[in-house]
Scaffold this active site. Structure first.
Site, PDB file in Angstrom:
ATOM      1  N   GLU A  71       0.865  -1.176   0.000  1.00 32.47           N
ATOM      2  CA  GLU A  71       0.000   0.000   0.000  1.00 32.47           C
ATOM      3  C   GLU A  71       0.901   1.225   0.000  1.00 32.47           C
ATOM      4  OE1 GLU A  71      -2.473   2.766   2.773  1.00 32.47           O
ATOM      5  OE2 GLU A  71      -3.134   0.690   3.064  1.00 32.47           O
ATOM      6  N   CYS A  81      -2.358   8.322   3.991  1.00 33.80           N
ATOM      7  CA  CYS A  81      -2.272   8.037   2.561  1.00 33.80           C
ATOM      8  C   CYS A  81      -3.624   8.126   1.868  1.00 33.80           C
ATOM      9  CB  CYS A  81      -1.649   6.660   2.337  1.00 33.80           C
ATOM     10  SG  CYS A  81      -2.483   5.324   3.230  1.00 33.80           S
TER      11      CYS A  81
END
Length: 516
Positions: A253, A287
């Protein structure tokens, strides 16, 4: 200002969980003050290799424990985590500088993970009957075999949530884990590891190593059987390349430059509230936080006016209670990165509607929530991830422009759409190139929906956490097939030509009857 519960005795006890033989240590920072918080041991590549081998021994025994007998350990961990939430929140805030509100949301994520996989894992990991080559003549079963030792490398922004939402399914699937938390945020991770062992996790099954990424992280990638990483796209590419050389799997990720779309039919107050919550969560060091807001011209003026009023009214504070709306950035490095992006944009013609400066009187790394307009492609913050409390607002004429501009990035992690019409929002969401799209929310409902996969497209990574894939990625699928009668090898007395004719007739029958 260090919480009273973070004592030298506690730090020493937690650090005993670290596999380290160098005798060296790192100093971590009390983010709210800039002073020293703790010293944590430094691991070496040799420590990593020994940790992996020790974990491998423990994993062989763990793999033979029935899934139903593994689950109670994590249910006890769930209870312990609820009972020690306040202590964990103190550690998280001291290490990251985030507000207590954000710290609470972080601690909540592994609780959801435990609840979900405790219910779903026994069925997902059970042997599954599959259709054999010839129905009634071949019995085929799909088994799920643990990878072995899973290496998990986690970042500093959500150190507890990202570590435990990954390692919990890895352990439930029958693996051992070697975990490398970020040095600055190691204590909160070690606190959780200690709770897991208190809950009854077999000793040695979860090992912790601490050190610089290029040294200790690389050693994990070079020895583990599978790697999970959350962090920058640049580092993710390097990990993928090394994993590829060893032919092991990885899930990554990575970064994001996430869009938030406010459509013409949006409920503007709802969109404003959602945007403030998601854009400045953890001071923008998330994020999944939107950094680009695309607002339809029909509601643009109203949205901007309301948004600025909410942002300028936010309470910034270094507080170990729920009074702060936003906390601090986590490091001098992040402060410098955010400042560089804003000053670059300002110098190249962007308009700062609010914010745009550091707040050292609140703490060494505080920066105001900042809203920009007139951001153009030559500016650093246009398509590079800022990873701070900085957003740009763009006026768009219609859905098509909003979608095209939202997709005009190399990233594809998260997106948000605000609209009063479910069908309208879903139509737009389906055209966005992002692994997760939230409707009338910024990021929480997507990440918190544990039954659905979460991850990135394009440069935002590969693989998924949560859902079925979030568990099964830690296993190998094994096909076990058995012929119940001689099928693939004809008897010696049967001419092979006759065998071919018989097989052709059988295949024709299977086709016509729809059995297969």
């Amino acid at each position: 200002m260090i919480p009273e519960m973070i004592t030298d005795a506690l730090v020493a006890r937690l650090c005993e969980r670290v596999s380290a033989s160098t005798g060296d240590s790192f100093g971590t920072v009390n983010v709210f003050t800039g002073g020293t918080l703790a010293k944590v041991p430094r691991s070496s590549p040799r420590d990593v290799a020994e940790a992996v081998e020790a974990a491998r021994e423990a994993q062989r025994l763990w793999a033979n424990v029935a899934v139903e007998d593994r689950i109670p350990i994590f249910e006890r961990f769930h209870g312990l985590l609820l009972g020690h939430t306040e202590e964990l929140l103190d550690i998280l805030q001291a290490e990251t500088g985030k507000s207590r509100k954000d710290a609470f949301l972080e601690v909540s994520a592994p609780l959801v993970t435990v609840g979900y996989y405790a219910r779903k894992a026994p069925k997902l990991l059970a042997p599954q009957r599959r259709q054999g080559m010839m129905p009634g003549l071949v019995k085929t079963t799909e088994l799920r075999v643990p990878k072995g030792v899973v290496g998990i490398i986690t970042p500093w922004n959500y150190p507890f949530a990202l570590a435990f939402t990954d390692l919990i399914p890895a352990l439930i699937a029958g693996n051992a884990v070697v975990l490398k938390p970020d040095t600055q945020t190691a204590l909160c991770t070690l606190f959780g590891v200690d709770l897991l062992y208190q809950a009854g996790l077999p000793q040695g099954l979860l090992r912790v190593v601490i050190g610089d990424g290029p040294v200790v992280g690389t050693a994990i990638v070079d020895t583990a059987d599978y790697v999970g990483f959350t962090g920058s796209t640049r580092t993710g590419r390097e990990i993928a390349a090394r994993a590829g050389q060893r032919l092991i799997g990885c899930s990554l990720e990575l970064g994001g430059k996430n869009p938030l779309l406010v459509l013409a039919d949006a409920n503007v107050p709802q969109a404003v509230a959602g945007a403030v919550q998601t854009c400045f969560s953890n001071s923008g060091q998330l994020c999944m936080s939107p950094e680009r807001l695309f607002v339809h011209t029909a509601v643009y003026d109203d949205f901007v006016q309301r948004f600025l009023a909410e942002v300028t009214g936010m309470n910034l504070a270094a507080a170990y209670d729920y009074s702060a709306d936003m906390g601090s950035l986590t490091s001098q490095r992040q402060l410098e990165a955010v400042t560089r992006h804003v000053e670059d944009a300002r110098a190249k013609g962007a308009t700062v509607l609010t914010g745009g400066k550091a707040r050292p009187e609140l703490g060494p790394f505080f920066y105001e929530p900042t809203v920009l307009t007139d951001v153009t492609p030559e500016m650093l913050c246009y398509d590079n991830e800022t990873f701070g409390p900085v957003v740009s607002i763009h006026r768009v004429a219609d859905d098509t422009e909003a979608i095209n501009r939202a997709n005009a990035t190399s990233y594809g992690l998260n997106a948000s759409v605000f609209s009063k019409s479910t069908s309208h929002a879903e139509l737009v969401a389906a055209q966005l190139k992002a692994g997760t799209v939230n409707i009338n929310d910024g990021h929480v409902v997507g990440f918190g929906s544990a039954d659905a996969p979460m991850g990135g497209m394009k440069d935002s990574g590969l693989g998924r956490r949560n859902g079925t894939e979030g568990l099964l990625k830690y296993t190998e699928a094994q096909n076990v097939s058995r012929q119940l009668v001689p099928l693939t090898t004809p008897p010696r007395w049967l001419p092979f030509g006759w065998y071919v004719k018989g097989m052709r007739s059988l295949l024709r029958l299977v086709r016509r009857t729809g059995i297969r």
